[in-house]
Design an enzyme around this catalytic site. Structure first.
Site, short mmCIF file in Angstrom:
data_model
loop_
_atom_site.label_atom_id
_atom_site.label_comp_id
_atom_site.label_asym_id
_atom_site.label_seq_id
_atom_site.Cartn_x
_atom_site.Cartn_y
_atom_site.Cartn_z
N GLN B 25 34.75 87.20 38.33
CA GLN B 25 34.57 88.12 39.65
C GLN B 25 33.09 88.49 40.18
OE1 GLN B 25 37.43 89.61 41.70
NE2 GLN B 25 35.61 89.86 42.97
N LYS B 44 34.42 77.88 44.32
CA LYS B 44 33.58 79.13 44.36
C LYS B 44 34.08 79.59 45.64
CE LYS B 44 29.10 81.04 43.85
NZ LYS B 44 27.68 80.54 43.33
N ASP B 146 17.89 82.58 42.97
CA ASP B 146 18.57 83.47 41.84
C ASP B 146 18.53 82.77 40.43
OD1 ASP B 146 20.20 85.38 40.72
OD2 ASP B 146 22.20 84.43 41.45
N1 LIG Z 1 30.21 73.48 38.02
C1 LIG Z 1 30.62 74.51 37.13
N2 LIG Z 1 31.02 73.79 35.66
C2 LIG Z 1 31.31 74.59 34.88
N3 LIG Z 1 31.26 75.98 35.04
C3 LIG Z 1 30.65 76.48 36.24
C4 LIG Z 1 30.25 75.65 37.11
N4 LIG Z 1 30.10 76.42 38.22
C5 LIG Z 1 30.24 77.88 37.93
N5 LIG Z 1 30.52 77.72 36.40
C6 LIG Z 1 30.57 78.96 35.66
O1 LIG Z 1 31.11 80.08 36.50
C7 LIG Z 1 29.72 81.03 36.25
C8 LIG Z 1 29.69 81.54 37.50
O2 LIG Z 1 29.25 80.76 38.72
P1 LIG Z 1 28.18 80.84 39.65
O3 LIG Z 1 27.03 81.31 39.03
O4 LIG Z 1 28.34 79.78 40.57
O5 LIG Z 1 28.63 82.30 40.35
P2 LIG Z 1 28.00 83.64 40.63
O6 LIG Z 1 27.15 83.95 39.51
O7 LIG Z 1 29.27 84.54 40.93
O8 LIG Z 1 27.61 83.43 42.23
P3 LIG Z 1 26.76 84.67 43.11
O9 LIG Z 1 25.35 84.94 42.01
O10 LIG Z 1 26.50 83.95 44.46
O11 LIG Z 1 27.63 85.83 43.01
C9 LIG Z 1 28.84 80.34 35.75
O12 LIG Z 1 27.78 81.34 35.18
C10 LIG Z 1 29.38 79.32 34.77
O13 LIG Z 1 29.57 79.98 33.66
MG LIG Z 2 25.66 82.81 38.81
#
Ligand SMILES: Nc1ncnc2c1ncn2[C@@H]1O[C@H](COP(=O)(O)OP(=O)(O)OP(=O)(O)O)[C@@H](O)[C@H]1O
Ligand SMILES: [Mg+2]
Lengths: 175, 239
Positions: B25, B44, B146
Site C-alpha cells: 500500500q 498496480k 524514481d
Molecule cells: N512485476 C513484479 N513482479 C514481482 N514483484 C513486483 C512487481 N512489481 C512490483 N513488485 C513488488 O511490489 C513492490 C511495489 O511495486 P512498485 O514499486 O511498482 O509500486 P510502488 O512503489 O507502490 O509505486 P509508486 O512509487 O508509484 O507508489 C516492489 O517493490 C516489488 O517488491
Molecule cells: Mg516502488
C-alpha cells in the site's frame, strides 16, 4: 481439442477457442459470421502465436464492451481489433480476420461460464479438420508476426516473441 | 452475446481486486498479486488522492499509468528487462503486469547481504550490472524518475548462473535526452542508495564507474550529477 479459460476479471464469462486446419469454406464461414450466425470471432491463426494472445484480446474486448468504449460494432470485431498493434480498424481486419481463400481458422467464443456451449453446432459449420487449439504455434507465421508487431531482435533478449506481442497489444492505446 | 449487459455499476476490476492479495500500500498506488488469464500477475492500482482537485488528479493519475506503460515498452524494445504488460484498464488506472517470479528487490538483497556480514566487495558484481543497465536505459532517453533499490528486482540465477535485473515502477518516468535530467535521476538513486544502505559509498562509486564506462553519453551525465550534488549541498547549507 478446444480450450476454455475463465476471465478472472469477468467471472461470469469464459472464452473458448476452437482451431481448424484444412478448411475449405472460409468464404461461407465469413458470411455466416457477418450475418451473426456464428457467435464468435473468426481469426486468421497464422497471426496467433499462443492461446494467451487471443485471450488477452478477448479480455480487453469484454472490458471495453462493459465500459461502452468499444471502437468497433461488436464484441467479436473488437476481439479482432484488439489483436492488432495499431488503431487502424480496416488494417486489423485484413491481418487478423479471415479471408475467403484461407485454409485455417481460429474461432474465439465468449460465453457465460455456466452455459453449456453448443460446440458441435459450430464445429459442424466448418468444412475442415479440428486440431488442438494450443497447436496454433505450429501453424502460425512467426516471421510475419514479428514484422507486423515490429518485434526487435534486442527485445527477444529479454523475453519471448509472445511477450513482445502482448506488450504491443496492451500498450497500443498510449503509443 | 446479446445477453451481456453493457454497463455495470461497480467496475469489474475493483471487484476483482477485493479478492487479490495486497502486497504493498503506497502513497499513490496499491500493488496486488493475483491471476490474469491463468498466469500469476502483479496488479498496480493508482488511486485517487483526495487532497488533489478531482479533474487534475484524474489527469495526473492517467498520465502516470500511461507513462509507466510507455516506458516499460520502450525499455523492453531496447532489450532492458521490465515486466510484460498484460492489460491496462484506464477507467480504474490499473496495470496488470507479469509477476517476476523468484525475485527480491535489490534493496532486500543488499540488506540481507549486509546483515549476514558479507563484504561489500561481494556486491560489486551487482553494482556493475546496475550501472550498465541504467546507462542503457538512459541511452534510450528513458529517465526513470524514481530510482531506488526497491524499484530494481533481482532474479536469482539458478545453479550458479548469473541472475538478472528487472526494472519496475516507471510511473514517474519520462523521455528526455538531457544530461541534466539523467544526472538528477542518478542523484535520486544516490540519495536513496546511501540512505537505505549504510556504509555503501564504495559500492555506489563502483556503480557509477560501471555506468560511466557503459555509455558514451555517461560522462556528460556524471558532470551534471556533480553539479546537482553541489547545488544540493549549497541548499542544505542555507538550510
Ligand atoms: N512485476 C513484479 N513482479 C514481482 N514483484 C513486483 C512487481 N512489481 C512490483 N513488485 C513488488 O511490489 C513492490 C511495489 O511495486 P512498485 O514499486 O511498482 O509500486 P510502488 O512503489 O507502490 O509505486 P509508486 O512509487 O508509484 O507508489 C516492489 O517493490 C516489488 O517488491
Ligand atoms: Mg516502488
Amino acid at each position: 481439442m478446444h480450450l476454455t479459460q475463465d476471465l478472472e476479471l469477468f467471472p461470469e464469462h469464459s472464452v473458448t477457442q476452437l482451431l481448424f486446419s484444412d478448411v475449405r469454406n472460409c468464404a461461407e464461414l465469413r458470411k455466416m459470421a457477418v450475418e451473426g450466425q456464428i457467435p464468435g470471432a473468426l481469426i486468421n491463426p497464422s497471426m496467433v502465436l499462443d492461446p494467451f494472445q487471443t485471450l488477452a484480446a478477448a479480455n480487453k474486448a469484454v472490458h471495453l464492451q462493459k465500459n461502452g468504449k468499444m471502437k468497433t460494432r461488436s464484441l467479436y470485431s473488437e476481439i479482432i481489433f484488439s489483436l492488432s498493434p495499431t488503431n487502424n480498424i480496416s488494417e486489423a481486419f485484413k491481418r487478423f480476420g479471415i479471408s475467403d481463400g484461407d485454409n485455417a481458422v481460429l474461432i474465439v467464443l465468449v460465453h457465460n461460464r455456466e452455459d453449456v456451449l453448443d460446440k458441435d453446432d459450430i464445429v459442424s459449420n466448418v468444412d475442415g479438420q479440428q486440431i488442438p487449439a494450443d497447436q496454433m504455434s505450429t501453424i502460425c507465421d512467426i516471421a510475419k508476426i514479428k514484422k507486423l508487431y515490429k518485434v526487435t531482435p534486442q527485445e527477444e533478449k529479454c523475453g519471448s516473441v509472445l511477450d513482445a506481442v502482448i506488450c504491443r497489444m496492451a500498450a497500443k492505446d498510449v503509443v | 452475446m446479446a445477453h451481456m449487459e453493457p454497463v455495470n455499476n461497480k467496475p469489474a476490476v475493483s471487484q476483482f481486486l477485493q479478492q487479490a492479495v495486497l502486497i504493498k500500500q503506497g502513497a499513490e498506488a496499491r500493488v496486488y498479486r493475483g491471476r490474469f488469464l491463468g498466469k500469476s500477475a502483479i496488479i498496480k492500482e493508482r488511486f485517487q488522492k483526495l487532497y488533489r482537485h478531482p479533474a487534475l488528479d484524474e489527469k495526473l493519475t492517467r498520465r502516470r499509468t500511461a507513462q509507466e506503460v510507455r516506458s516499460i515498452l520502450r525499455c523492453r524494445k531496447a532489450g532492458i528487462d521490465a515486466p510484460v504488460i498484460y492489460f491496462v484498464d484506464y477507467t480504474t488506472n490499473c496495470i496488470f503486469l507479469e509477476e517476476i517470479i523468484d525475485s527480491v528487490t535489490v534493496r532486500e538483497h543488499i540488506a540481507s547481504a549486509q546483515a549476514s556480514g558479507q563484504s561489500v566487495e561481494a556486491l560489486y558484481g551487482l553494482a556493475d550490472t546496475i550501472g550498465k543497465i541504467l546507462a542503457k536505459m538512459h541511452d534510450e532517453d528513458v529517465v526513470h524518475g524514481d530510482l531506488t533499490t526497491s524499484n530494481i528486482l533481482l532474479v536469482k540465477g539458478k545453479e550458479g548462473r548469473d541472475g538478472k535485473l528487472v526494472l519496475i515502477d516507471f510511473g514517474l518516468s519520462y523521455i528526455s535526452a538531457l544530461p541534466e535530467d539523467k544526472g538528477v535521476d542518478m542523484y535520486v538513486l544516490e540519495k536513496a542508495f546511501l540512505s537505505t544502505h549504510p556504509n555503501t559509498e564504495a559500492l555506489f562509486e563502483r556503480l557509477l564507474k560501471s555506468y560511466t564506462a557503459s555509455s558514451k553519453k555517461a560522462p556528460a551525465v556524471i558532470k551534471k550529477l556533480d553539479e546537482v550534488r553541489l547545488r544540493g549541498r549549497k541548499r542544505s547549507m542555507v538550510g
